[in-house]
Motif scaffolding. Structure first.
Motif, PDB file in Angstrom:
ATOM      1  N   PHE A 345     -50.689  64.193 -19.172  1.00 64.32           N
ATOM      2  CA  PHE A 345     -49.062  63.654 -20.303  1.00 64.32           C
ATOM      3  C   PHE A 345     -47.802  64.381 -19.827  1.00 64.32           C
ATOM      4  N   PRO A 346     -46.755  63.827 -20.092  1.00 66.23           N
ATOM      5  CA  PRO A 346     -45.500  63.931 -19.397  1.00 66.23           C
ATOM      6  C   PRO A 346     -44.995  64.816 -19.572  1.00 66.23           C
ATOM      7  N   GLY A 347     -44.277  65.848 -18.444  1.00 66.80           N
ATOM      8  CA  GLY A 347     -44.057  66.841 -18.794  1.00 66.80           C
ATOM      9  C   GLY A 347     -45.362  68.059 -17.364  1.00 66.80           C
ATOM     10  N   CYS A 348     -46.564  67.083 -17.475  1.00 64.98           N
ATOM     11  CA  CYS A 348     -47.597  68.044 -17.060  1.00 64.98           C
ATOM     12  C   CYS A 348     -47.860  68.247 -15.369  1.00 64.98           C
ATOM     13  N   THR A 349     -47.938  69.230 -15.139  1.00 61.07           N
ATOM     14  CA  THR A 349     -48.405  69.342 -13.594  1.00 61.07           C
ATOM     15  C   THR A 349     -50.010  70.551 -13.452  1.00 61.07           C
ATOM     16  N   GLY A 350     -50.269  70.596 -12.223  1.00 61.70           N
ATOM     17  CA  GLY A 350     -51.151  70.905 -11.892  1.00 61.70           C
ATOM     18  C   GLY A 350     -52.832  70.157 -11.050  1.00 61.70           C
ATOM     19  N   ASP A 455     -62.699  78.443 -36.304  1.00 61.98           N
ATOM     20  CA  ASP A 455     -62.622  77.987 -34.814  1.00 61.98           C
ATOM     21  C   ASP A 455     -61.961  78.014 -33.371  1.00 61.98           C
ATOM     22  N   GLU A 456     -62.472  77.597 -33.227  1.00 67.70           N
ATOM     23  CA  GLU A 456     -61.896  78.143 -31.162  1.00 67.70           C
ATOM     24  C   GLU A 456     -60.062  77.065 -31.180  1.00 67.70           C
ATOM     25  N   PHE A 457     -59.070  78.480 -30.672  1.00 68.09           N
ATOM     26  CA  PHE A 457     -58.047  77.176 -30.564  1.00 68.09           C
ATOM     27  C   PHE A 457     -58.110  76.981 -28.827  1.00 68.09           C
ATOM     28  N   PRO A 458     -57.937  76.015 -28.618  1.00 65.14           N
ATOM     29  CA  PRO A 458     -58.234  74.990 -27.405  1.00 65.14           C
ATOM     30  C   PRO A 458     -57.036  76.477 -26.235  1.00 65.14           C
ATOM     31  N   LYS A 459     -57.918  76.692 -25.341  1.00 64.67           N
ATOM     32  CA  LYS A 459     -57.211  77.236 -24.191  1.00 64.67           C
ATOM     33  C   LYS A 459     -56.060  76.344 -23.774  1.00 64.67           C
ATOM     34  N   TYR A 460     -55.327  77.320 -23.017  1.00 61.85           N
ATOM     35  CA  TYR A 460     -54.467  76.512 -21.672  1.00 61.85           C
ATOM     36  C   TYR A 460     -53.847  77.487 -20.931  1.00 61.85           C
ATOM     37  N   THR A 461     -53.545  77.195 -19.581  1.00 62.22           N
ATOM     38  CA  THR A 461     -52.781  77.822 -18.539  1.00 62.22           C
ATOM     39  C   THR A 461     -51.963  78.177 -18.365  1.00 62.22           C
ATOM     40  N   LYS A 462     -51.786  79.255 -17.765  1.00 68.65           N
ATOM     41  CA  LYS A 462     -50.244  79.707 -17.595  1.00 68.65           C
ATOM     42  C   LYS A 462     -49.616  78.323 -16.805  1.00 68.65           C
ATOM     43  N   SER A 467     -45.168  74.152 -17.488  1.00 66.79           N
ATOM     44  CA  SER A 467     -45.278  73.026 -16.665  1.00 66.79           C
ATOM     45  C   SER A 467     -44.969  71.521 -17.918  1.00 66.79           C
ATOM     46  N   LEU A 468     -44.823  71.958 -19.604  1.00 65.66           N
ATOM     47  CA  LEU A 468     -44.298  71.339 -20.214  1.00 65.66           C
ATOM     48  C   LEU A 468     -42.662  72.446 -20.992  1.00 65.66           C
ATOM     49  N   ILE A 469     -42.992  73.559 -20.414  1.00 58.09           N
ATOM     50  CA  ILE A 469     -41.126  74.338 -20.250  1.00 58.09           C
ATOM     51  C   ILE A 469     -40.513  73.691 -20.206  1.00 58.09           C
ATOM     52  N   SER A 470     -41.093  74.282 -18.838  1.00 62.19           N
ATOM     53  CA  SER A 470     -40.022  73.672 -17.189  1.00 62.19           C
ATOM     54  C   SER A 470     -39.178  71.820 -17.514  1.00 62.19           C
ATOM     55  N   GLU A 471     -40.361  71.314 -18.285  1.00 58.91           N
ATOM     56  CA  GLU A 471     -39.728  69.913 -18.477  1.00 58.91           C
ATOM     57  C   GLU A 471     -38.899  69.838 -20.101  1.00 58.91           C
ATOM     58  N   ASN A 472     -38.488  70.855 -20.389  1.00 62.05           N
ATOM     59  CA  ASN A 472     -38.033  71.126 -21.982  1.00 62.05           C
ATOM     60  C   ASN A 472     -38.659  70.312 -22.928  1.00 62.05           C
TER      61      ASN A 472
END
Length: 592
Positions: A345-350, A455-462, A467-472
């Motif tokens: 997805f645009p902006g994702c890294t790792g 229900d369980e909310f999707p879990k995301y790594t720091k 990556s999303l924040i750095s791409e604004n």
């Protein structure tokens, strides 16, 4: 839990079917006893056995299912929703059944103790005789043999011999084992079937032991000469039980089974193997949402493979085809379990795992922002949980294609297709260095006129969020993972104190400014009424995206007005960056 119980019942049905059709008429009594005692336990254990190798052997991994997206205003950020406690009638019924059947068991046990204390007891080295004066019956319980006094005086020793076998081989333990299962799984009729089967088998075993030392004709006459009263206790070994006499006589006269027939027990191997495959083949994450049907398409390419059609391509075969002909890879939808590089997805890294979670977050966030949530109410659908199942593909160019949907109304299907089709272009998935197509299924859930369960909310790594924040990218984070909560004007202290302070100030603001007399002018029925408000404190600290749901449009407008009038705040932060934070605010009041 329900899925587990259904699996246990299914496995017990299969085990009993094998016993009834292939084993119960054979004279391998010890083997059959072991079978009847072990298979109910196996049925409880097998659902817990998950073998990764078996999961990979099943060809249903062409479609990766994304986490369910909830569109309800009161469920956008599930960690902040106040869920009302409700009575779990199933749980109450389950434990009530256990209590009731425990009482029945204790009553039966009391009857046995009463027979021991109210009748003459004669002790010997190997057993204890309880001489009954009134009841014309014969049965055993552990090393106690209950028998009518007249039978002892008439020297009906074969009856005592028969019951001694029950005592010696501890058949009472078998029956108590099933009695315990009947208490725990009182709703499962198969436990009663199991107990009946092993009760009959006990009689076969005892009859065989006695007949080996006694003349068959004399023993038959003993069985048939009297009509006995039968104690209605399921965990005692009864010499005379009318429903079993015919079967016992038939088994006594039967010749011993040939040893080669013991091969029938090998039927357990494919049976247990199939059960292990069934229990192992489950989604990695539990979901109460039905999965979109898997599509195994017929793949063909006349330009690459002359007149050859590859039908229902299997997971095992796909990697072989890829190695054999790399040019064919461009036409394949590669199974998610085998793909080497997932779409980005645009902006994702790792790492691959972080990219996968980041992709899930990006798609979830996109659908929540763009889906027309008022559409369901406009269509006047029936109240309750409604679901949309979407199937789409991220093709070898990174574009969204082949979008299909299924819903309760065509307008919902069209809206789902519109929103998913508008997803941004991505970096395509890769396998063996080549771009490939990857299929996804996306459940979208919402509820008409009501609230949903947690229900369980999707879990995301720091790293993926960074990556999303750095791409604004405009990120709205769940309250549960935010590092610095938004600050209400005038609040100070630790993170926990700031959290309590913002909650108190928002509550006070709404209580002070909400027109509480409005409800009385709307002609609403008496009782507790609720307004559900969802809003966001964006990365500038402003109140935005205010939406409300209430029993009346005027109440919704009032709730939106009051919440929108909240003062500007210091925005929440994650990784030192300002981010949007969503809140759900339930407002309750009473109409007299």
């Amino acid at each position: 839990m329900i899925n587990y119980i259904l699996q246990v019942v299914l496995f017990q049905v299969l085990f009993l079917a094998v016993y009834d059709f292939f084993l119960q008429k054979e004279t391998f009594f010890k083997w059959n006893r072991f079978y009847l005692l072990s298979t109910p336990i196996l049925a409880f254990v097998i659902p817990f056995l998950k073998f990764e190798s078996l999961q990979k052997s099943v060809t249903n991994m062409y479609v990766e299912q994304l986490p369910t997206i909830f569109l309800n205003p009161e469920a956008v950020i599930l960690q902040t929703v106040e869920i009302e406690s409700s009575i779990n009638y199933l749980q109450i019924g389950f434990y009530s059944g256990i209590a009731l059947f425990s009482i029945f068991f204790l009553i039966k046990l009391f009857k046995i103790i009463q027979l021991i204390t109210t009748n003459e007891v004669v002790k010997s080295e190997k057993f204890i005789l309880v001489l009954l004066n009134k009841t014309a019956s014969a049965f055993s319980f552990f090393n106690y043999i209950f028998i009518k006094r007249d039978f002892v005086e008439q020297k009906e020793l074969s009856i005592i011999q028969h019951e001694m076998v029950h005592c010696k081989q501890l058949h009472t333990l078998d029956l108590l084992f099933f009695e315990l299962l009947k208490i725990v799984m009182w709703f499962n009729p198969l436990i009663y079937v199991y107990q009946n089967r092993i009760t009959l088998l006990h009689e076969y075993i005892s009859d065989a032991e006695v007949v080996a030392q006694t003349d068959k004709k004399i023993y038959f006459n003993t069985i048939l000469s009297q009509t006995f009263n039968v104690e209605n206790i399921s965990f005692i070994n009864q010499f005379f039980k009318h429903s079993l006499i015919k079967k016992r006589i038939a088994m006594i006269t039967k010749n011993k089974s040939q040893k080669i027939k013991q091969l029938k027990y090998l039927l357990l191997i494919p049976l247990v193997g199939g059960m292990l495959v069934l229990s192992s083949f489950e989604d990695k994450k539990e979901s109460n949402i039905q999965e979109f049907p898997i599509i195994d398409e017929v793949i063909s390419s006349n330009e690459i493979v002359e007149n050859e059609i590859i039908e229902n391509l299997k997971v095992e075969e796909s990697s072989k085809v890829l190695k054999k002909n790399d040019t064919l890879i461009e036409t394949l939808d590669v199974p998610f379990s085998e793909i080497e590089n997932v779409p980005v997805f645009p902006g994702c890294t790792g790492t691959e795992e972080e990219l996968k979670k980041c992709l899930q977050y990006g798609i979830t966030n996109h659908v929540n922002k763009n889906f027309n949530t008022t559409l369901a109410n406009e269509l006047k659908l029936k109240s309750g949980v409604q679901r949309i199942y979407v199937m789409f593909k991220i093709d070898k160019n990174g574009n969204i294609s082949d979008v299909k949907s299924r819903a309760a109304h065509k307008s919902l299907e069209d809206e789902a297709i519109r929103v998913v089709t508008s997803l941004p272009k991505m970096i395509p998935g890769k396998h063996k260095g080549n771009n490939v197509n990857v299929k996804y299924s996306l459940p979208i859930a919402f509820k008409v006129d009501g609230k949903i369960t947690k229900d369980e909310f999707p879990k995301y790594t720091k790293k993926s969020i960074d990556s999303l924040i750095s791409e604004n990218v405009d990120v709205d984070l769940p309250f549960a993972i935010i590092e610095n909560v938004p600050v209400f004007p005038g609040c100070e202290g630790s993170e926990e104190e700031l959290k309590v302070c913002i909650q108190e100030n928002i509550t006070n603001h709404v209580a002070k400014n909400f027109n509480s007399g409005l409800a009385k002018t709307l002609g609403l029925k008496p009782g507790i009424k609720r307004v559900f408000v969802i809003f966001k404190i964006n990365k500038e600290g402003n109140i935005t995206d205010v939406r409300a749901r209430a029993p009346h449009e005027n109440l919704e407008e009032e709730a939106v007005r009051v919440v929108s009038s909240l003062p500007k705040m210091i925005p929440g932060k994650y990784g030192g960056q300002a981010v949007g934070v969503k809140y759900s605010l339930p407002i309750a009041f009473k109409v007299d």
